[in-house]
Write a protein that holds these residues in place. Structure first.
Motif, PDB file in Angstrom:
ATOM      1  N   VAL A  52       0.860  -1.183   0.000  1.00 20.96           N
ATOM      2  CA  VAL A  52       0.000   0.000   0.000  1.00 20.96           C
ATOM      3  C   VAL A  52       0.897   1.233   0.000  1.00 20.96           C
ATOM      4  O   VAL A  52       1.749   1.389   0.875  1.00 20.96           O
ATOM      5  CB  VAL A  52      -0.932   0.018   1.231  1.00 20.96           C
ATOM      6  CG1 VAL A  52      -1.754   1.288   1.249  1.00 20.96           C
ATOM      7  CG2 VAL A  52      -1.830  -1.206   1.227  1.00 20.96           C
ATOM      8  N   TYR A  53       0.685   2.097  -0.982  1.00 21.97           N
ATOM      9  CA  TYR A  53       1.462   3.327  -1.119  1.00 21.97           C
ATOM     10  C   TYR A  53       0.563   4.526  -0.836  1.00 21.97           C
ATOM     11  O   TYR A  53      -0.601   4.541  -1.223  1.00 21.97           O
ATOM     12  CB  TYR A  53       2.043   3.453  -2.531  1.00 21.97           C
ATOM     13  CG  TYR A  53       2.976   2.322  -2.884  1.00 21.97           C
ATOM     14  CD1 TYR A  53       4.259   2.285  -2.361  1.00 21.97           C
ATOM     15  CD2 TYR A  53       2.562   1.295  -3.721  1.00 21.97           C
ATOM     16  CE1 TYR A  53       5.112   1.242  -2.668  1.00 21.97           C
ATOM     17  CE2 TYR A  53       3.418   0.251  -4.024  1.00 21.97           C
ATOM     18  CZ  TYR A  53       4.685   0.227  -3.499  1.00 21.97           C
ATOM     19  OH  TYR A  53       5.525  -0.805  -3.795  1.00 21.97           O
ATOM     20  N   HIS A  54       1.121   5.529  -0.163  1.00 19.92           N
ATOM     21  CA  HIS A  54       0.434   6.793   0.087  1.00 19.92           C
ATOM     22  C   HIS A  54       1.036   7.824  -0.864  1.00 19.92           C
ATOM     23  O   HIS A  54       2.236   8.097  -0.810  1.00 19.92           O
ATOM     24  CB  HIS A  54       0.629   7.239   1.538  1.00 19.92           C
ATOM     25  CG  HIS A  54       0.059   6.266   2.524  1.00 19.92           C
ATOM     26  ND1 HIS A  54      -1.210   6.377   3.009  1.00 19.92           N
ATOM     27  CD2 HIS A  54       0.582   5.153   3.083  1.00 19.92           C
ATOM     28  CE1 HIS A  54      -1.450   5.386   3.833  1.00 19.92           C
ATOM     29  NE2 HIS A  54      -0.364   4.620   3.893  1.00 19.92           N
ATOM     30  N   ARG A  61      -4.762  13.370  -1.778  1.00 22.39           N
ATOM     31  CA  ARG A  61      -3.985  12.309  -1.154  1.00 22.39           C
ATOM     32  C   ARG A  61      -4.685  10.982  -1.429  1.00 22.39           C
ATOM     33  O   ARG A  61      -5.880  10.856  -1.214  1.00 22.39           O
ATOM     34  CB  ARG A  61      -3.864  12.532   0.336  1.00 22.39           C
ATOM     35  CG  ARG A  61      -2.971  13.729   0.640  1.00 22.39           C
ATOM     36  CD  ARG A  61      -2.793  13.969   2.092  1.00 22.39           C
ATOM     37  NE  ARG A  61      -1.971  15.051   2.545  1.00 22.39           N
ATOM     38  CZ  ARG A  61      -1.677  16.175   1.959  1.00 22.39           C
ATOM     39  NH1 ARG A  61      -2.116  16.429   0.777  1.00 22.39           N
ATOM     40  NH2 ARG A  61      -0.931  17.099   2.514  1.00 22.39           N
ATOM     41  N   LYS A  62      -3.918  10.012  -1.915  1.00 25.26           N
ATOM     42  CA  LYS A  62      -4.475   8.710  -2.254  1.00 25.26           C
ATOM     43  C   LYS A  62      -3.731   7.604  -1.542  1.00 25.26           C
ATOM     44  O   LYS A  62      -2.539   7.732  -1.255  1.00 25.26           O
ATOM     45  CB  LYS A  62      -4.368   8.447  -3.763  1.00 25.26           C
ATOM     46  CG  LYS A  62      -5.292   9.220  -4.619  1.00 25.26           C
ATOM     47  CD  LYS A  62      -5.179   8.745  -6.053  1.00 25.26           C
ATOM     48  CE  LYS A  62      -6.232   9.395  -6.905  1.00 25.26           C
ATOM     49  NZ  LYS A  62      -6.296   8.812  -8.234  1.00 25.26           N
ATOM     50  N   GLN A  63      -4.448   6.522  -1.270  1.00 24.45           N
ATOM     51  CA  GLN A  63      -3.840   5.297  -0.781  1.00 24.45           C
ATOM     52  C   GLN A  63      -4.122   4.235  -1.837  1.00 24.45           C
ATOM     53  O   GLN A  63      -5.272   3.980  -2.180  1.00 24.45           O
ATOM     54  CB  GLN A  63      -4.428   4.885   0.559  1.00 24.45           C
ATOM     55  CG  GLN A  63      -4.100   5.849   1.666  1.00 24.45           C
ATOM     56  CD  GLN A  63      -4.696   5.414   2.988  1.00 24.45           C
ATOM     57  OE1 GLN A  63      -5.136   4.289   3.140  1.00 24.45           O
ATOM     58  NE2 GLN A  63      -4.711   6.323   3.944  1.00 24.45           N
ATOM     59  N   ARG A  65      -3.382   0.282  -3.249  1.00 27.34           N
ATOM     60  CA  ARG A  65      -2.901  -1.086  -3.032  1.00 27.34           C
ATOM     61  C   ARG A  65      -2.624  -1.698  -4.405  1.00 27.34           C
ATOM     62  O   ARG A  65      -3.474  -1.670  -5.291  1.00 27.34           O
ATOM     63  CB  ARG A  65      -3.930  -1.927  -2.290  1.00 27.34           C
ATOM     64  CG  ARG A  65      -3.453  -3.377  -2.102  1.00 27.34           C
ATOM     65  CD  ARG A  65      -4.440  -4.243  -1.364  1.00 27.34           C
ATOM     66  NE  ARG A  65      -4.500  -3.794   0.028  1.00 27.34           N
ATOM     67  CZ  ARG A  65      -5.640  -3.559   0.670  1.00 27.34           C
ATOM     68  NH1 ARG A  65      -6.793  -3.690   0.069  1.00 27.34           N
ATOM     69  NH2 ARG A  65      -5.619  -3.176   1.926  1.00 27.34           N
ATOM     70  N   THR A  87      -8.392   4.754  -0.451  1.00 26.58           N
ATOM     71  CA  THR A  87      -8.428   6.027   0.252  1.00 26.58           C
ATOM     72  C   THR A  87      -9.708   6.087   1.084  1.00 26.58           C
ATOM     73  O   THR A  87     -10.789   5.805   0.565  1.00 26.58           O
ATOM     74  CB  THR A  87      -8.409   7.202  -0.747  1.00 26.58           C
ATOM     75  OG1 THR A  87      -7.306   7.035  -1.630  1.00 26.58           O
ATOM     76  CG2 THR A  87      -8.296   8.527  -0.030  1.00 26.58           C
TER      77      THR A  87
END
Length: 140
Positions: A52-54, A61-63, A65, A87
């Motif tokens: 998982v990248y932020h 802002r996104k999260q 996977r 997100t």
């Protein structure tokens, strides 16, 4: 073939259409706007499925996977199959609500605002920014 299995994070973010160019993706990594477990990662970091990248892009802002690896940039419908946007909804709505703020406009030919008008405009802008949380501490 072993080299084909390795994919850099900057190329991956470009391929799934998070960034418009690979250069922008590289610069975002170097500036610390791409994180893994709270740690900044370099543009050469190898992407692994399930991580998982932020990603911070402006005020968005996104999260993300990783669900698959895309080595080439594809159309948007295909690109969505290579990641899952996880997100939280409150972050998504906070970003979208900033676009629904009232727009200030003046009629053509009315001239410059008076000192009183300027103070009212400043008060209105300050109130809107406080509502949207611009004065809170940010991650960056």
């Amino acid at each position: 073939m072993a080299d084909k299995e390795k994919l850099r994070i900057d190329k991956y973010l470009w391929a799934i259409r998070v960034f418009k160019t690979r250069t922008l993706a590289t610069e975002a990594c170097k500036a610390g706007r791409v994180k893994l477990n709270g740690q900044n990662i370099k543009p050469s970091y190898e992407v692994k499925i399930g991580e998982v990248y932020h990603v911070s892009k402006g005020i968005e802002r996104k999260q993300i996977r990783v669900t698959g690896l895309s080595f080439n940039r594809t159309d948007a419908k295909t690109a969505v199959t290579f990641y899952e946007d996880i997100t939280p909804e409150e972050d998504t709505f906070k970003f979208k609500s900033s676009f629904h703020a009232p727009a200030l406009s003046r009629d053509r030919g009315t001239g410059r605002p008076t000192k009183k008008d300027r103070r009212e405009i400043d008060d209105l802008l300050d109130n809107e920014q406080e509502k949207r949380g611009f004065w809170e501490n940010e991650e960056d």
